[in-house]
Design an enzyme around this catalytic site. Sequence first.
Site, PDB file in Angstrom:
ATOM      1  CB  SER A   1      -0.864   0.028   1.260  1.00 34.45           C
ATOM      2  OG  SER A   1      -0.087   0.435   2.383  1.00 34.45           O
ATOM      3  CG  ASP A   2       1.799   5.834  -0.950  1.00 34.91           C
ATOM      4  OD1 ASP A   2       2.743   5.812  -0.137  1.00 34.91           O
ATOM      5  OD2 ASP A   2       1.728   6.689  -1.851  1.00 34.91           O
ATOM      6  CD1 TRP A   3       2.104   7.429   5.871  1.00 37.35           C
ATOM      7  CD2 TRP A   3       4.198   6.693   5.650  1.00 37.35           C
ATOM      8  NE1 TRP A   3       2.744   7.629   7.066  1.00 37.35           N
ATOM      9  CE2 TRP A   3       4.045   7.194   6.968  1.00 37.35           C
ATOM     10  CE3 TRP A   3       5.446   6.168   5.283  1.00 37.35           C
ATOM     11  CZ2 TRP A   3       5.079   7.188   7.899  1.00 37.35           C
ATOM     12  CZ3 TRP A   3       6.469   6.166   6.212  1.00 37.35           C
ATOM     13  CH2 TRP A   3       6.283   6.661   7.505  1.00 37.35           C
ATOM     14  CG  ASP A   4      -2.096   5.327   7.787  1.00 35.93           C
ATOM     15  OD1 ASP A   4      -2.431   4.144   8.013  1.00 35.93           O
ATOM     16  OD2 ASP A   4      -2.450   6.284   8.502  1.00 35.93           O
TER      17      ASP A   4
END
Length: 732
Positions: free
Chosen positions: A259-262
Amino acid sequence: MNIPEIIEQRVAALLASMTLSEKIGQMSQVNASEGYAPDYLADGLREGRIGSVLNVVDVSIVNELQRIAVEESRLGIPLMVGRDVIHGFKTIMPIPLGQAATWNPAVVKQGARIAALEAATCGVNWTFAPMIDISRDARWGRIAESLGECVLLSSELAVAMVEGFQGDDMAARGSIAACAKHFAGYGAVESGRDYATTNIPETKLRNVYLRPFKAAVDAGVSTLMTSFSDLNGIPATANEFLLRQVLRDEWSYDGFVVSDWDSIRQLQVHGLTENDKESAFEAVSAGVDMEMAGDAFSHHLDSLIEEGRVSIERIDNAVANILRAKFRLGLFEDPYTNPEVLPPIASEDALQTAKQAALESVVMLKNDHAVLPLSAESLQTVALIGPLADAPYQQLGTWIFDGDVELSITPMHAIHSLVGHDLDVRYLRAMENSRSKASDSFDEAVEIAQSSDVTVLFLGEESILSGEAHSRADISLPGDQAELVRRIRETGKPVIAVILAGRPLTLTNIVDHVDAILFAWHPGTMGGPAIADILFGLESPSGKLPATFPRVVGQIPIYYSQKNSGKPASWDTIAHIDEIDTRAPQTSLGMSAFHLDTHFTPLFAFGHGLSYAAFEYHRIWTSSNEIALGDSITISTELTNQSDVAADEVVQLYVRDLVASITRPVKELKGFRRVHLKPGETLTVEFLLHTDDLAFFGRDMRITTEPGEFHAWIGGSSETQLRAEFRIVPNN
Ligand code: BGC
């Protein structure tokens, strides 16, 4: 058994011995930027709750984390250690958009190789690059990180970067895993506002935005990262169409998706889910394998499995994808880093590559009366004025977490060392930074310019004005820079603008007030020497624009591969707001696709870039007028260097499919080659085009080449008029 089979066997054996909690651990990536090994991290590693860390670059800490994972956890699975190594680690290459302006896969690949070698000395074994989002909106700050607007250029350079990072052998020391990001469509965010929504019809998604990703997947990219953005109503991080149908079913991808950050927990903020548990459900079901920097997976996957909402097969599949990448990286054999066995940071090779990339990235936008190159022999004084002449940090550009500013050589210093003994070089910053609105130093700047033979203005944007979350609505030169140009212009002396920026800028208000423009992007560590060599003619500029330069921001999106429309604008169908005859009927205003208050063309077209040499393209010809589906055609040109300067030229081939079942762009780049021509030299350049190279996704979302008429152009920019025609016929 071959290596892939052995790896599959090892993955299966390891998976069979893992508990559910250890599996979920592999799917969790933790931010370790604190700079030491805090207890929660060490405990998490011991208990097998963490599969990857990011943002730790101290080699002793990385080795310690690996040691705990390998020696103190039950199964001893080593860690993926991720970091944004976007355009260099300590030695910084030009920003990716600048690298794209080289149109040179070899130098781009070498730049990624250097970045990998340097990052590997700190134990980093995974970079979150290349960023290959097609970007057609210069307001978007992340265009700086991209490879520009063109499908083919982005795809070929994406492959070059993947090959550079991963090397010939990913398990070899100095090779690191690459990550193609952000899957997918991020570059199309509405109005260029970062993280905003995207709406992309499926044909456009497949024909444009997905293509560089397909190329990266075919090149063996180890991992993919999802995009923060919402795609047609379903955020990319929960987008089953992208992550399952396209990536796994159609492309048979066997790497893993992070995923991307969070971005998993953000699914709730998007308004797609009610809480973190539902976000974890959506993301894992869609096909995300690892969560970056969030805790939705680690907190909720076990209960989702217990409740039967997520199958253990999906978890096993995600973990297998991750373990496969770790085996391919050779981490099980050699998890530790010994910097001694790798080349030193900022090696001769690294600095030379950074300089070469910077040299090839500089685009000369204009050069009236051949004011450039400057001659150290015939000049006596040169004024260097502007906020970016001596800004070692700013010239590095966005995303340089680890970049060493001490290595930066600025244009001011490079010019001093190149010509300082022959010339009187006078420097004035004149503005605190590119955004300054204080013009107190302008009188002094004018005085210096007035008493110098020539002025070189170093203008543009500081690095903070582009990059993630740094979008702009007005992309002209910020602050009082245009006023500085106007004041210097009044001296009547020759004025050259060297522009350092993270995006295409609208230069309409200065373009006529300077004699020449070198657009240098953020050129990195060796930007200064590269710019100095070009200014003083040791090298010819040879960069070509990887993105269209609009005249005004309201023209965006403006890109070379637009569709024709039913009423295309032409010089005789347009009108200008200042010339409207109010007595005439409204229909006299051209009735075509243009804006009343600007031109219908860009200020500088995709592929544009001037040289100190003069290249003349004599003709274009094809190997035949007609080819059958499944065959190839050769399209050739002959060009001559009609000057006494040896230089590189980037020869570009464009094609148009005239009639198709869905409308096709007016031009698409189908080949390019950087060639070197000595003075007077004539060269034949051939492009071999297979009919598959002309395939596109049509109404049925299948990729096919349709028989019919094609136009082909070759030249030194997308505006070339040198045209040939050919026909594709069915192959029966
Ligand atoms: C960016 C990614 C980056 C990640 C890790 C995110 O905010 O969108 O491109 O790789 O942070 O730093």
